[in-house]
Design an enzyme around this catalytic site. Sequence first.
Site, PDB file in Angstrom:
ATOM      1  N   LYS A   1       0.835  -1.216   0.000  1.00  8.67           N
ATOM      2  CA  LYS A   1       0.000   0.000   0.000  1.00  8.67           C
ATOM      3  C   LYS A   1       0.867   1.262   0.000  1.00  8.67           C
ATOM      4  CE  LYS A   1      -2.152  -1.033   3.835  1.00  8.67           C
ATOM      5  NZ  LYS A   1      -1.513  -2.341   4.067  1.00  8.67           N
ATOM      6  N   THR A   2       1.837   1.279   0.899  1.00  6.63           N
ATOM      7  CA  THR A   2       2.691   2.465   0.973  1.00  6.63           C
ATOM      8  C   THR A   2       3.509   2.587  -0.316  1.00  6.63           C
ATOM      9  OG1 THR A   2       2.760   2.244   3.358  1.00  6.63           O
ATOM     10  CG2 THR A   2       4.443   3.628   2.373  1.00  6.63           C
TER      11      THR A   2
ATOM     12  N   ASP B   1      -1.899   7.811   3.948  1.00  2.00           N
ATOM     13  CA  ASP B   1      -1.537   6.438   4.315  1.00  2.00           C
ATOM     14  C   ASP B   1      -2.166   6.117   5.672  1.00  2.00           C
ATOM     15  OD1 ASP B   1      -0.363   3.976   4.169  1.00  2.00           O
ATOM     16  OD2 ASP B   1       1.714   4.677   4.299  1.00  2.00           O
ATOM     17  N   GLU B   2      -2.354   4.840   5.971  1.00  2.00           N
ATOM     18  CA  GLU B   2      -2.877   4.418   7.289  1.00  2.00           C
ATOM     19  C   GLU B   2      -4.194   5.122   7.617  1.00  2.00           C
ATOM     20  OE1 GLU B   2      -1.203   2.111   8.957  1.00  2.00           O
ATOM     21  OE2 GLU B   2       0.910   2.301   8.403  1.00  2.00           O
TER      22      GLU B   2
ATOM     23  N   GLN C   1      -5.558  -3.231  10.860  1.00  2.00           N
ATOM     24  CA  GLN C   1      -4.441  -2.570  11.549  1.00  2.00           C
ATOM     25  C   GLN C   1      -4.877  -1.303  12.262  1.00  2.00           C
ATOM     26  OE1 GLN C   1      -0.452  -2.680   9.634  1.00  2.00           O
ATOM     27  NE2 GLN C   1      -1.570  -3.354   7.838  1.00  2.00           N
TER      28      GLN C   1
ATOM     29  N   ARG D   1       5.222  -7.144  10.959  1.00  3.63           N
ATOM     30  CA  ARG D   1       6.406  -6.299  10.739  1.00  3.63           C
ATOM     31  C   ARG D   1       7.588  -7.150  10.297  1.00  3.63           C
ATOM     32  NH1 ARG D   1       4.084  -2.750   9.201  1.00  3.63           N
ATOM     33  NH2 ARG D   1       2.320  -4.124   9.520  1.00  3.63           N
TER      34      ARG D   1
HETATM   35  P1  ATP Z   1       1.670  -2.039   5.983  1.00  2.00           P
HETATM   36  O1  ATP Z   1       0.230  -2.396   5.980  1.00  2.00           O
HETATM   37  O2  ATP Z   1       2.423  -2.805   6.989  1.00  2.00           O
HETATM   38  O3  ATP Z   1       1.888  -0.556   6.033  1.00  2.00           O
HETATM   39  P2  ATP Z   1       2.035  -1.937   3.132  1.00  2.00           P
HETATM   40  O4  ATP Z   1       0.839  -2.521   2.526  1.00  2.00           O
HETATM   41  O5  ATP Z   1       2.141  -0.482   3.175  1.00  2.00           O
HETATM   42  O6  ATP Z   1       2.247  -2.558   4.579  1.00  2.00           O
HETATM   43  P3  ATP Z   1       4.621  -1.809   1.886  1.00  2.00           P
HETATM   44  O7  ATP Z   1       5.393  -1.376   3.059  1.00  2.00           O
HETATM   45  O8  ATP Z   1       4.310  -0.828   0.834  1.00  2.00           O
HETATM   46  O9  ATP Z   1       3.280  -2.532   2.373  1.00  2.00           O
HETATM   47  O10 ATP Z   1       5.329  -3.046   1.181  1.00  2.00           O
HETATM   48  C1  ATP Z   1       5.830  -4.134   1.918  1.00  2.00           C
HETATM   49  C2  ATP Z   1       7.150  -4.619   1.318  1.00  2.00           C
HETATM   50  O11 ATP Z   1       6.894  -5.265   0.074  1.00  2.00           O
HETATM   51  C3  ATP Z   1       8.108  -3.496   1.027  1.00  2.00           C
HETATM   52  O12 ATP Z   1       9.416  -3.941   1.291  1.00  2.00           O
HETATM   53  C4  ATP Z   1       7.911  -3.252  -0.442  1.00  2.00           C
HETATM   54  O13 ATP Z   1       9.043  -2.685  -1.042  1.00  2.00           O
HETATM   55  C5  ATP Z   1       7.640  -4.657  -0.960  1.00  2.00           C
HETATM   56  N1  ATP Z   1       6.820  -4.688  -2.188  1.00  2.00           N
HETATM   57  C6  ATP Z   1       5.589  -4.186  -2.356  1.00  2.00           C
HETATM   58  N2  ATP Z   1       5.119  -4.432  -3.594  1.00  2.00           N
HETATM   59  C7  ATP Z   1       6.086  -5.121  -4.245  1.00  2.00           C
HETATM   60  C8  ATP Z   1       6.209  -5.665  -5.568  1.00  2.00           C
HETATM   61  N3  ATP Z   1       5.240  -5.565  -6.473  1.00  2.00           N
HETATM   62  N4  ATP Z   1       7.361  -6.300  -5.863  1.00  2.00           N
HETATM   63  C9  ATP Z   1       8.349  -6.424  -4.958  1.00  2.00           C
HETATM   64  N5  ATP Z   1       8.291  -5.939  -3.703  1.00  2.00           N
HETATM   65  C10 ATP Z   1       7.175  -5.286  -3.336  1.00  2.00           C
HETATM   66 MG    MG Z   2       2.283   0.886   4.772  1.00  2.11          MG
END
Ligand code: ATP
Ligand code: MG
Length: 752
Positions: free
Chosen positions: A34-35, A219-220, A250, A610
Site C-alpha cells: 500500500k505504501t 496512508d494508514e 491494523q 512487521r
Molecule cells: P503495511 O500495511 O504494513 O503498512 P504496506 O501494505 O504499506 O504494509 P509496503 O510497506 O508498501 O506494504 O510493502 C511491503 C514490502 O513489500 C516493502 O518492502 C515493499 O518494497 C515490498 N513490495 C511491495 N510491492 C512489491 C512488488 N510488487 N514487488 C516487490 N516488492 C514489493
Molecule cells: Mg504501509
Amino acid sequence: MNHKLLESLNPEQQKAVTTDSQYTLVLAGAGSGKTRVLVHRIAWLCTVKNYSPNSIFAVTFTNKAAGEMQERIEELVGAEQFAGMWVGTFHGLTHRLLRIFSDAAKLPSNFQLIDTDDQHRLVKRIFREFQLDEKRWPTRDCAAYISTQKEKGLRPGDISPADQMEEIWKQVYTSYQAMCDRAGYVDFSELILRAYELLTNNAEVLSYCRKRFKNILVDEFQDTNHIQYQLVKRLAGDTANVMIVGDDDQSIYGWRGANSDNLQTFVNHYADTEIIRLEQNYRSTGAILQTANHLISHNQARLGKNLWTDQGNGEQISLYIGFNDLDEARYVIGQIKKYHQDGGNYRDCAILYRNNAQSRLFEDTLLQSAIPYHIYGSIRFYERQEVKLALAYLRLLYDTNNDVAFEQSVNTPARGVGDSTIDTIRNLAKQQNQSLWEVSERLIEMTVLRPKQRNGLSRFIELMNTMRKELAEKPFYEQIDRIIQDSGIYEMYEQESGIKGQSKLENLEELVSAAHQYYESAGDNLVDVHSGKTLTVLEAFLAYTSLEGKESSRNQDSVQLMTLHSAKGLEFEQVYIVGMEEGLFPAQRSIPDKDRMEEERRLAYVGITRARKHLTLSLAELRRLYGKEERNLPSRFLNELPPEWLNEVSFRGMTYSKPQVTQKEPVSFTFEDEESDYHYTQQDYKDKRSTKRNTTAGDDGYTLGRRVSHRRFGEGTIINLDGEGDHRRAQVAFVNEGIKWLVIKLANMTFL
Ligand code: ATP
Ligand code: MG
C-alpha cells in the site's frame, strides 16, 4: 502499460498507481504494498501526469514512517522535485500550514508548540486557580479530556456537559484555551483543529490550499480521527484527487479517537470511489503470514481480506519462555548478537513491546553488551527531560518572553527559586500583563522576595544575560554546548549516579551533534517554496525539535526498540515481540472489553506482520514491573497461533485457561536444580546461547515432546532443550506445576 515506474508492481498495484479516478481507496492487508503504491503514485502524478510537485499533500502516521516515505519518494523523483512536496505527519503538515498562515490563524508568528507534559502543567495551574480538588478530578484525565474534545472538533462552546464533572472540565478547557491563546501556545491536537478552522473560516487560505494541493494522499487511513478526516475533506473540496490507503485489521488507535469506520464513511461520502484490493504480500515469509492470518481470524469486526505470498514458508516462529524477565531479555539480546556475528545488521532487528516500561530492561542489557540501540516512541529524543531542559535555556536566550522555557529552566538546576516564588512571579505577570522574565528582572531590584529567593533569581537572570552576550555571535550548536556547561546542567547530571546519569550526559552530547548536523544541512529547508516565508536556521531548529523524533541516528547501525504502536508501517528482517503475557499483552485494562480485546489482537497482527524473515515471540514466567514481581499467564494470543508454525513449544498443559498455573502465586527460586542453573556466569550464558537451540536429540535420549517424570514436579512434557554437557537444560511443561527449566544433569528425571 509500460513505464519504468510500473516495472516493480503487480497488475493491481499498477491499476492503483495509474488510476484516473478522482477518489480511490486501496484497501489491503499488511505488507501488500500500500505504501509502495502511494509512493509510486506520487512519482507517477509528477512525472507522467505532469502535476507540479507543489500539488502533492501526502500524510502518514508516525515521524519514522514519514521519514521512510520521504526517502522512497526522493529516490524516485530526485531531491529537487521532492522539495516542493508536502509530505509528513498530520502534526507536521498542519504545523507548517499554521506557521505560514499564522496571522490568518490568529496565532503569533512565533507561536510555541507545547507537549503533553506542558499541557498537563497548564491544566494543573488552572486547577489551582479554581481551587479544584485534584484528587477528586484528576488533572491528567482533564488534560486528556481537552485533547479528546479537540480531536472531535469541539470547542468549549460546542459542549453540552453530561454531568458535573464534565461541567467543570468544560470550564477548565475554556480557561486553558484562553491561556494558550494569550501566550501563543499550541498543543498537538490544537494543531489539527486550528488548521481545520483556518480552512473553514478563511476563504482566502482555503482557496490558496485548494489551488495548490491538487493531489491528496493519506496512508494508514484506518487510524485517522474525526478532525483529521474533516481536515482532509475540507482540503480536498470537490476538485482534488484523493487516494486513501488503509487496512481495517491494523486499526490500533481507537483508544485515541481514531475510527476505522472512516474508511467506510469515505466510500459513502464519495460515492464514485474506486476500491482496489491488493492480496499478495511481499514482505513476509509464508510462516509469518499464515501465523498473522490465523490470529486475526479470531476477530469478528472485520471487512475481510486474503493475503498470500509466493515466498515459500521460511523458518518457523520461535517461542521463548524465559524463567524471568531478565532471562527473556538476555535471550533476545543473545540472539541479536548472534545474528550480528553471523554478518547481519543491528538495524534489521526490532524489539517490540506493548508497554513503554518494558524497554528499560532491554536497554540495560543492550548497554551492558555494548550493542548500539535506538528507542522510538513515547519518550522521543527531544522530549527527554535533559534535552528539553537544555533547549529551554536556548529558547529563553533567544526569546525572553517564552514563559514555558522560563518555568522549565529557572530552578533547574536548583537555585532556591521554589514553587511559591514562581507563583508570585506568575501572579504579578498576570496582573501586569508581562512575561515572567520581565517581572523577574524587576523583582530582583525590589525587596518583595526574601533574600535567598531573590539571590537565586538574580543569579539566573545574570547567567542568562551573560550567556546571551557571550554567545551572541556563535552558531547555535556551540551555544547549546556552552549552555550545558555554564548553566550547571552538566554538573547536575554528572552527580546522578549510574547508567541513568550517564545516558543523560550522552543525550546532551547527542543534542549538540544533532544541532550541528542540522546547522550544516539546513540550507533550503528554511524557505517555504510557495509563500517564500523564511525562518532563521535557529527558528527552524527549534520548531523541528518540538516536533520531530531523533532522526540523526537513522543511519547508525543500531537495534530498534519501540512500542508495537509505533512500529506501524515499518518492516524489519528480525522481529522480537516480547512480553507475550496476559495482563501485559493483551493489556489488563482491555481484557474485560470485547472491542478493546479486538484492538489488542489487531495490535498483535501489526506486530507479527512487521517481520520479514524471522519472528520470535517471548515471555517471562516471572516479571518485575513497576517494582512488583508478578507471575503472568502466557498471552491468549499464543493459543490463537497455528501450532504447526510455532517452534519448540506446545502449549498443551499450560494454556491460559488451565487453573494450575495460577496468577501471582508466591515466588521462589529455591529449587536446587534451578538454583544452580540460575546463577550461571555471563560467559556460561553466552556459551550456552551460541549452541544451536532446538537440538532435537542429544545422546542422552532427551527429545522435544518426550514425556518425563520428576520426583517433585510429577509428570510433564519436554518443550524446549538447550545447552551442552553439564549445562544442558530441558524446559518441561509439568501437568500440575507449570513450566520449568531444569538442568538435566541435576534433575534426575525418568522417561515415561
Ligand atoms: P503495511 O500495511 O504494513 O503498512 P504496506 O501494505 O504499506 O504494509 P509496503 O510497506 O508498501 O506494504 O510493502 C511491503 C514490502 O513489500 C516493502 O518492502 C515493499 O518494497 C515490498 N513490495 C511491495 N510491492 C512489491 C512488488 N510488487 N514487488 C516487490 N516488492 C514489493
Ligand atoms: Mg504501509
